[in-house]
Design a protein around this motif. Structure first.
Motif, PDB file in Angstrom:
ATOM      1  N   GLY A  85      46.246 -28.842 -35.073  1.00  0.00           N
ATOM      2  CA  GLY A  85      45.338 -29.686 -35.243  1.00  0.00           C
ATOM      3  C   GLY A  85      45.496 -31.222 -36.006  1.00  0.00           C
ATOM      4  N   LYS A 117      40.121 -29.868 -42.093  1.00  0.00           N
ATOM      5  CA  LYS A 117      38.953 -30.068 -40.657  1.00  0.00           C
ATOM      6  C   LYS A 117      37.858 -30.568 -41.067  1.00  0.00           C
ATOM      7  N   ASP A 160      45.444 -35.423 -35.433  1.00  0.00           N
ATOM      8  CA  ASP A 160      44.106 -36.376 -34.817  1.00  0.00           C
ATOM      9  C   ASP A 160      45.422 -36.913 -34.184  1.00  0.00           C
ATOM     10  N   GLN A 217      36.457 -33.643 -43.185  1.00  0.00           N
ATOM     11  CA  GLN A 217      37.039 -34.615 -42.130  1.00  0.00           C
ATOM     12  C   GLN A 217      38.197 -35.367 -42.066  1.00  0.00           C
ATOM     13  N   GLN A 253      43.884 -36.506 -39.694  1.00  0.00           N
ATOM     14  CA  GLN A 253      45.393 -35.600 -39.729  1.00  0.00           C
ATOM     15  C   GLN A 253      46.132 -36.158 -39.283  1.00  0.00           C
ATOM     16  N   ARG A 304      43.916 -25.488 -43.223  1.00  0.00           N
ATOM     17  CA  ARG A 304      43.906 -26.671 -42.535  1.00  0.00           C
ATOM     18  C   ARG A 304      42.086 -26.661 -41.685  1.00  0.00           C
ATOM     19  N   GLN A 305      41.064 -25.469 -42.631  1.00  0.00           N
ATOM     20  CA  GLN A 305      39.867 -25.803 -41.886  1.00  0.00           C
ATOM     21  C   GLN A 305      39.458 -26.428 -42.913  1.00  0.00           C
TER      22      GLN A 305
END
Length: 410
Positions: free
Chosen positions: A273, A190, A275, A193, A196, A186-187
């Motif tokens: 997490g 992120k 968006d 960029q 999600q 997941r990181q």
């Protein structure tokens, strides 16, 4: 897999009368999903359930006769049974008795595909069974066959509690490792960029269908409860070229057993997490607002309430569109099965994405084609007009505030 003959039992009380009927219909669907055939539904009205056997003495005798007459293999109660209640009712009717929680756990055991999904289910099942080991003698013999018995097998349960407690510790340890791995993935998304998007909604609202339409991922989409159990993440490229990820999650359900909220916390945590959340609602469901409330309440429990959300009212083909009154905003009403529905869906999602991003506009020299390609992929580029005089492109679009491509431009 053989179909089992099942009798459903529900008690309508002062507490549950509002959702009682729908809950019984849902129990029937759940039973069907677990490959059971409902041969009879027994209901009783009382101010509250009987502390020992949920239904009264007379009804319990009636239940034993019905089980005999219908040659039932199993009785499923629409309420969570304590170990003691389970034992008393089982002794009175002479055939195995399970409750709604065990039924749902059973379906989860059938549907789990990933290592994590299977571990989560097994953990929830063992947690549920541990206090119920006393008096399980009669039922033990059928473990490993039939509804309510999938998952941990006979030997695991017949050995003592210590064995189960050890097993629980091992599973928890394994789950921690899986969760850490998921967190790393997941990181990475992120850090890259990636925008999600998460799909959430009541079970059977059509989330998998929508994932398939957007990403042409062949996920399992069927008119069944809990068809999706493992969070599946797919890449989706918008017509403009912007690449985002879409994650499907497990369906929500009324009175989702607490064991499962805990067990599937990590699958739903995946949504924290995000968006943008797409909340898929079956517009044709009779108790649509009830479904919406269930999802919103669970979202608040999981601290997802503050994330940007677009409600997708699906299955418009099964509703009277002129009479339809939406309750959640912003929203879009579509039929996922039609091509027009797909266009409307993409437009609505695009608008919702734009709301979450920041607008940009600048010029790019004709020679900087590499950057242009990157902007197409990493931002929502709406227009790129070529200007003869300056031999440059005027670009307009939307991007995440700290987008790498935009930082290169400034």
């Amino acid at each position: 897999m053989e179909t089992e003959r099942v009798i459903l039992v529900g008690v309508e009380t002062e507490e549950n009368y509002k959702n009682f009927e729908e809950s019984m219909i849902e129990l029937k669907s759940l039973t069907k999903t677990a490959n059971g055939e409902v041969v009879f539904s027994l209901t009783q009205r009382r101010p509250q359930v009987d502390r020992q056997t949920l239904i009264g003495k007379g009804k319990l005798e009636e239940l034993a006769q019905l089980a005999d007459a219908h040659e039932a293999d199993l009785i499923i109660f629409n309420h969570e049974l304590t170990p003691r209640q389970s034992q008393l009712i089982g002794d009175a009717v002479g055939i195995p008795v399970i409750d709604r929680v065990q039924l749902i756990l059973d379906i989860f055991a059938m549907r789990a595909r990933s290592k994590e999904g299977k571990l989560q289910v097994e953990l929830a099942q063992l947690d549920y069974l541990l206090p119920r080991l006393v008096g399980q003698g009669k039922n033990m013999s059928r473990l490993g066959g039939g509804i309510g018995t999938r998952g941990p097998g006979e030997t695991k349960l017949e050995t003592d509690r210590r064995h189960i407690r050890n097993k629980i510790t091992i599973i928890k340890r394994e789950l921690k490792e899986v969760a850490a791995h998921r967190e790393r993935t997941r990181q990475k998304r992120k850090d890259n960029q990636t925008f999600q998007i998460g799909l959430i909604g009541y079970t059977n609202a059509g989330k998998s269908t929508i994932l398939n339409i957007l990403t042409s991922a062949q996920t399992y989409e069927q008119d069944q409860l809990f068809a999706t159990l493992d969070p599946l993440t797919k890449k989706w490229r918008l017509p403009e070229g912007f690449e985002v990820t879409v994650t499907d999650t497990v369906g929500f359900i009324q009175d989702l057993p607490t064991q499962l909220i805990n067990a599937f916390h990590s699958t739903l945590e995946e949504s924290q997490g995000m968006d943008l959340l797409l909340h898929v609602v079956d517009a044709s469901a009779e108790n649509r607002q009830q479904h919406e409330e269930t999802v919103l309440n669970l979202m608040n429990q999981l601290e997802l309430g503050s994330l940007p959300m677009l409600t997708i009212y699906n299955k418009a083909d099964k509703t009277d569109v002129d009479q339809f009154v939406p309750t959640l905003f912003p929203n879009v009403l579509i039929s996922a099965k039609s091509s027009k529905g797909k266009e409307r869906l993409i437009q609505a999602i695009k608008l919702a994405i734009m709301e979450s991003l920041e607008p940009y506009s600048f010029s790019l020299q004709q020679t900087e084609g590499k950057i242009l390609n990157r902007l197409k992929r990493e931002t929502l580029l709406l227009s790129s007009d070529y200007e003869e005089e300056t031999q440059s492109y005027l670009l307009k679009g939307f991007a995440q505030p700290d987008s790498y491509a935009i930082r290169q431009m400034n």
